[in-house]
Design a protein around this motif. Structure first.
Motif, PDB file in Angstrom:
ATOM      1  N   MET A   1      57.408  32.913  18.454  1.00 24.31           N
ATOM      2  CA  MET A   1      57.166  33.195  19.879  1.00 24.31           C
ATOM      3  C   MET A   1      56.177  32.159  20.380  1.00 24.31           C
ATOM      4  O   MET A   1      54.980  32.409  20.448  1.00 24.31           O
ATOM      5  N   ASP A   2      56.679  30.978  20.705  1.00 19.84           N
ATOM      6  CA  ASP A   2      55.806  29.850  20.992  1.00 19.84           C
ATOM      7  C   ASP A   2      55.786  29.526  22.481  1.00 19.84           C
ATOM      8  O   ASP A   2      56.826  29.589  23.147  1.00 19.84           O
ATOM      9  N   GLY A   3      54.606  29.166  22.995  1.00 20.38           N
ATOM     10  CA  GLY A   3      54.513  28.674  24.357  1.00 20.38           C
ATOM     11  C   GLY A   3      53.612  29.458  25.280  1.00 20.38           C
ATOM     12  O   GLY A   3      53.499  29.121  26.458  1.00 20.38           O
ATOM     13  N   ASN A   4      52.935  30.489  24.778  1.00 20.89           N
ATOM     14  CA  ASN A   4      52.060  31.286  25.647  1.00 20.89           C
ATOM     15  C   ASN A   4      50.967  30.438  26.290  1.00 20.89           C
ATOM     16  O   ASN A   4      50.704  30.536  27.495  1.00 20.89           O
ATOM     17  N   GLY A   5      50.305  29.607  25.471  1.00 17.86           N
ATOM     18  CA  GLY A   5      49.200  28.798  25.991  1.00 17.86           C
ATOM     19  C   GLY A   5      49.662  27.787  27.019  1.00 17.86           C
ATOM     20  O   GLY A   5      49.019  27.629  28.075  1.00 17.86           O
ATOM     21  N   ARG A   6      50.757  27.092  26.737  1.00 18.41           N
ATOM     22  CA  ARG A   6      51.262  26.099  27.682  1.00 18.41           C
ATOM     23  C   ARG A   6      51.741  26.748  28.984  1.00 18.41           C
ATOM     24  O   ARG A   6      51.585  26.202  30.066  1.00 18.41           O
ATOM     25  N   TRP A   7      52.321  27.941  28.852  1.00 18.63           N
ATOM     26  CA  TRP A   7      52.773  28.685  30.034  1.00 18.63           C
ATOM     27  C   TRP A   7      51.580  28.977  30.944  1.00 18.63           C
ATOM     28  O   TRP A   7      51.667  28.834  32.165  1.00 18.63           O
ATOM     29  N   ALA A   8      50.474  29.369  30.350  1.00 21.52           N
ATOM     30  CA  ALA A   8      49.273  29.659  31.136  1.00 21.52           C
ATOM     31  C   ALA A   8      48.688  28.386  31.743  1.00 21.52           C
ATOM     32  O   ALA A   8      48.274  28.373  32.917  1.00 21.52           O
TER      33      ALA A   8
ATOM     34  N   GLY B   1      48.322  33.745  29.192  1.00 24.05           N
ATOM     35  CA  GLY B   1      49.637  33.526  28.602  1.00 24.05           C
ATOM     36  C   GLY B   1      49.952  34.521  27.501  1.00 24.05           C
ATOM     37  O   GLY B   1      51.090  34.976  27.370  1.00 24.05           O
ATOM     38  N   HIS B   2      48.956  34.879  26.699  1.00 22.93           N
ATOM     39  CA  HIS B   2      49.195  35.851  25.628  1.00 22.93           C
ATOM     40  C   HIS B   2      49.568  37.218  26.202  1.00 22.93           C
ATOM     41  O   HIS B   2      50.431  37.912  25.663  1.00 22.93           O
ATOM     42  N   ARG B   3      48.919  37.596  27.293  1.00 24.51           N
ATOM     43  CA  ARG B   3      49.272  38.874  27.917  1.00 24.51           C
ATOM     44  C   ARG B   3      50.690  38.832  28.473  1.00 24.51           C
ATOM     45  O   ARG B   3      51.447  39.813  28.371  1.00 24.51           O
ATOM     46  N   ALA B   4      51.055  37.702  29.071  1.00 26.86           N
ATOM     47  CA  ALA B   4      52.424  37.563  29.579  1.00 26.86           C
ATOM     48  C   ALA B   4      53.420  37.584  28.430  1.00 26.86           C
ATOM     49  O   ALA B   4      54.538  38.105  28.565  1.00 26.86           O
ATOM     50  N   GLY B   5      53.028  37.036  27.290  1.00 28.25           N
ATOM     51  CA  GLY B   5      53.901  37.036  26.128  1.00 28.25           C
ATOM     52  C   GLY B   5      54.217  38.427  25.628  1.00 28.25           C
ATOM     53  O   GLY B   5      55.305  38.671  25.085  1.00 28.25           O
ATOM     54  N   LEU B   6      53.300  39.365  25.817  1.00 28.57           N
ATOM     55  CA  LEU B   6      53.557  40.749  25.402  1.00 28.57           C
ATOM     56  C   LEU B   6      54.694  41.365  26.200  1.00 28.57           C
ATOM     57  O   LEU B   6      55.469  42.170  25.685  1.00 28.57           O
TER      58      LEU B   6
ATOM     59  N   LEU C   1      59.566  28.557  27.323  1.00 26.90           N
ATOM     60  CA  LEU C   1      58.289  29.060  26.830  1.00 26.90           C
ATOM     61  C   LEU C   1      58.384  30.570  26.655  1.00 26.90           C
ATOM     62  O   LEU C   1      59.044  31.261  27.433  1.00 26.90           O
ATOM     63  N   TRP C   2      57.698  31.094  25.642  1.00 25.48           N
ATOM     64  CA  TRP C   2      57.901  32.489  25.269  1.00 25.48           C
ATOM     65  C   TRP C   2      57.762  33.490  26.421  1.00 25.48           C
ATOM     66  O   TRP C   2      58.596  34.400  26.544  1.00 25.48           O
ATOM     67  N   PRO C   3      56.770  33.392  27.307  1.00 20.85           N
ATOM     68  CA  PRO C   3      56.676  34.394  28.375  1.00 20.85           C
ATOM     69  C   PRO C   3      57.898  34.434  29.300  1.00 20.85           C
ATOM     70  O   PRO C   3      58.130  35.445  29.963  1.00 20.85           O
ATOM     71  N   ASP C   4      58.676  33.349  29.331  1.00 20.42           N
ATOM     72  CA  ASP C   4      59.881  33.304  30.169  1.00 20.42           C
ATOM     73  C   ASP C   4      61.138  33.686  29.406  1.00 20.42           C
ATOM     74  O   ASP C   4      62.233  33.715  29.974  1.00 20.42           O
ATOM     75  N   PHE C   5      61.005  33.977  28.117  1.00 20.00           N
ATOM     76  CA  PHE C   5      62.167  34.326  27.301  1.00 20.00           C
ATOM     77  C   PHE C   5      62.507  35.800  27.555  1.00 20.00           C
ATOM     78  O   PHE C   5      61.729  36.694  27.240  1.00 20.00           O
TER      79      PHE C   5
END
Length: 219
Positions: free
Chosen positions: A1-8, A18-23, A189-193
């Motif tokens: 599940m990669d990309g939380n930091g870059r998404w933020a 980004g980590h919260r969005a990843g959840l 990026l993971w939050p958009d998956f």
């Protein structure tokens, strides 16, 4: 599940955002997997290498993990999901370990989606600890012996690996188990998956011809 930091970062927000969005993406994918008839889903949530990240980020990830377990476990149980945690957990705080144990105990008899969460996990560590168990029993090392001691010993080998975020590597995840797994890399990026992205990955997998080292059936 990669990309939380870059998404933020793309949104000029801290990595924690980004980590919260990843959840939220985790919820979507768990639901999509269950609805698609997937039997096993393994999420790489926290690697052994992640301990090297800044202390503030690691602490936040652990706090988020505890909060999510408290909030989500009832819904998972209601939907017959069984949750298990794989990895080396000795360094985790007591509050997190207790939540993990409660979640596993509550869902142990569930027969729906088998959800494995890899935390404190590393593929190299998994192979070494399995081999050490075989040696400690005084047995000769063998493929069957090591495989029986892996943390995923009671689960089938993965059919499909999905890695988000645009990187084309497996980053020390299930190294032994992925020997004949189909590898799917996407730039999302993971939050958009979401459910649609998951369905696209399954469709790609359905088009693969799996030979496991043998010749194609038509040959």
């Amino acid at each position: 599940m990669d990309g939380n930091g870059r998404w933020a970062q793309q949104r000029s927000r801290p990595r924690t955002f980004g980590h919260r969005a990843g959840l939220r993406a985790v919820r979507k994918v768990v639901r999509a997997a269950a609805n698609s008839g997937v039997g096993y889903l393994t999420l790489f949530a926290f690697s052994q290498e992640n301990w090297k990240r800044p202390v503030t980020e690691v602490n936040l990830l652990i706090q988020l993990f505890v909060t999510v377990l408290r909030r989500e476990i009832s819904a998972l149980h209601k939907n017959k999901v069984r949750i298990r945690f794989i990895g080396q957990h000795a360094d985790f705080p007591t509050a997190l370990l207790q939540q993990m144990q409660r979640a596993e105990a509550l869902t142990r008899e569930n027969t729906g989606l088998q959800l494995l969460v890899a935390v404190g996990y590393g593929g190299q560590w998994d192979i070494v600890q399995a081999a050490q168990r075989v040696v400690d029993r005084g047995q000769l090392l063998s493929i069957e012996g090591v495989q029986a001691e892996l943390v995923t010993a009671d689960a089938p080998a993965p059919d499909l690996l999905i890695r988000t975020g645009g990187e084309s590597r497996i980053s020390n995840f299930l190294l032994w188990q992925l020997a004949y797994t189909e590898l799917y890399f996407c730039a999302t990026l993971w939050p958009d998956f979401d459910e649609a992205a998951f369905a696209e990955a399954l469709a790609w997998f359905a088009g693969r011809q799996r030979r496991f080292g043998c010749l194609p059936e038509s040959a």
